[in-house]
Design a protein around this motif. Sequence first.
Motif, PDB file in Angstrom:
ATOM      1  N   ARG A  90       4.127  16.986 -69.075  1.00 31.03           N
ATOM      2  CA  ARG A  90       3.776  17.459 -67.729  1.00 31.03           C
ATOM      3  C   ARG A  90       3.533  18.961 -67.728  1.00 31.03           C
ATOM      4  O   ARG A  90       4.203  19.719 -67.040  1.00 31.03           O
ATOM      5  N   VAL A 142      -4.370   8.624 -60.502  1.00 28.80           N
ATOM      6  CA  VAL A 142      -4.567   9.378 -61.734  1.00 28.80           C
ATOM      7  C   VAL A 142      -5.267   8.449 -62.712  1.00 28.80           C
ATOM      8  O   VAL A 142      -4.768   7.361 -63.020  1.00 28.80           O
ATOM      9  N   LYS A 155      -4.821  10.584 -68.363  1.00 24.73           N
ATOM     10  CA  LYS A 155      -3.472  10.520 -68.939  1.00 24.73           C
ATOM     11  C   LYS A 155      -3.539  10.594 -70.464  1.00 24.73           C
ATOM     12  O   LYS A 155      -2.690  11.225 -71.102  1.00 24.73           O
ATOM     13  N   SER A 166      -7.244  14.434 -59.768  1.00 22.09           N
ATOM     14  CA  SER A 166      -7.603  13.022 -59.909  1.00 22.09           C
ATOM     15  C   SER A 166      -7.144  12.216 -58.700  1.00 22.09           C
ATOM     16  O   SER A 166      -7.903  11.389 -58.171  1.00 22.09           O
ATOM     17  N   LYS A 167      -5.938  12.452 -58.242  1.00 23.99           N
ATOM     18  CA  LYS A 167      -5.439  11.732 -57.062  1.00 23.99           C
ATOM     19  C   LYS A 167      -6.292  12.056 -55.844  1.00 23.99           C
ATOM     20  O   LYS A 167      -6.599  11.181 -55.033  1.00 23.99           O
ATOM     21  N   TYR A 198      -1.926  19.647 -67.023  1.00 23.53           N
ATOM     22  CA  TYR A 198      -1.923  18.220 -66.712  1.00 23.53           C
ATOM     23  C   TYR A 198      -1.578  17.987 -65.244  1.00 23.53           C
ATOM     24  O   TYR A 198      -2.186  17.136 -64.596  1.00 23.53           O
ATOM     25  N   ARG A 199      -0.636  18.717 -64.709  1.00 24.89           N
ATOM     26  CA  ARG A 199      -0.252  18.525 -63.297  1.00 24.89           C
ATOM     27  C   ARG A 199      -1.417  18.865 -62.369  1.00 24.89           C
ATOM     28  O   ARG A 199      -1.627  18.190 -61.358  1.00 24.89           O
ATOM     29  N   GLU A 253      -3.823  15.997 -62.678  1.00 30.93           N
ATOM     30  CA  GLU A 253      -3.246  14.848 -61.965  1.00 30.93           C
ATOM     31  C   GLU A 253      -3.494  14.980 -60.457  1.00 30.93           C
ATOM     32  O   GLU A 253      -3.941  14.027 -59.807  1.00 30.93           O
TER      33      GLU A 253
END
Length: 185
Positions: free
Chosen positions: A10, A28, A33, A21-22, A14-15, A18
């Motif tokens: 994380r 996600v 991932k 993407s949401k 990446y966060r 994420e």
Amino acid sequence: MARISLTPPRTIVYRIAEWYSKRMYGDVLDPGKVYGHNTRVLLAYAAFERKVAKWNALDPQLKELAVMAAAARIGCSWCMDFGYWEAHKLGIPQEKLRAVPVWREQRELFAPLELSVLEYAEAMTETEPAVTDEMAARLIKLLGEPAFVELTAMVAVENLRSRVNSAVGLVGQGFKDRCTVPSKA
């Protein structure tokens, strides 16, 4: 089942991916991932996809049919699932979407230009590309050179996506299910 963990470290990068993407897709994406395990690959791939999304010389529906034909030829169930959702948003009829993997048997569902695009996408996706001079000439005449170049690049992009997703074992993520109207039962 994925061949790599879908719970990457994380990191801050990446966060952010994420969150994005949401916001864009309501979830996600599993390929994100996977790429999250390597920050440099994730950043490069995200930048690449953002630039690809800005290409606009080719009709979006033709582009999506080409993408789905390449994904179907490779056998990427994740790509077909997501592609169905993307195509649905573009207004491509469900019966046409379902027919993409077997378009030769259901030619009547497709316009002549769509058939040429499907044929070209499949030929380009073969392990040894099977594109002919006639295919290219026909599409250049029908689409023009800028759209033909975009079509060719989109099929190559989908080959990258589908081959990575298939190699790491990704399967459908339920995007297609979001396209159907629930029954009243």
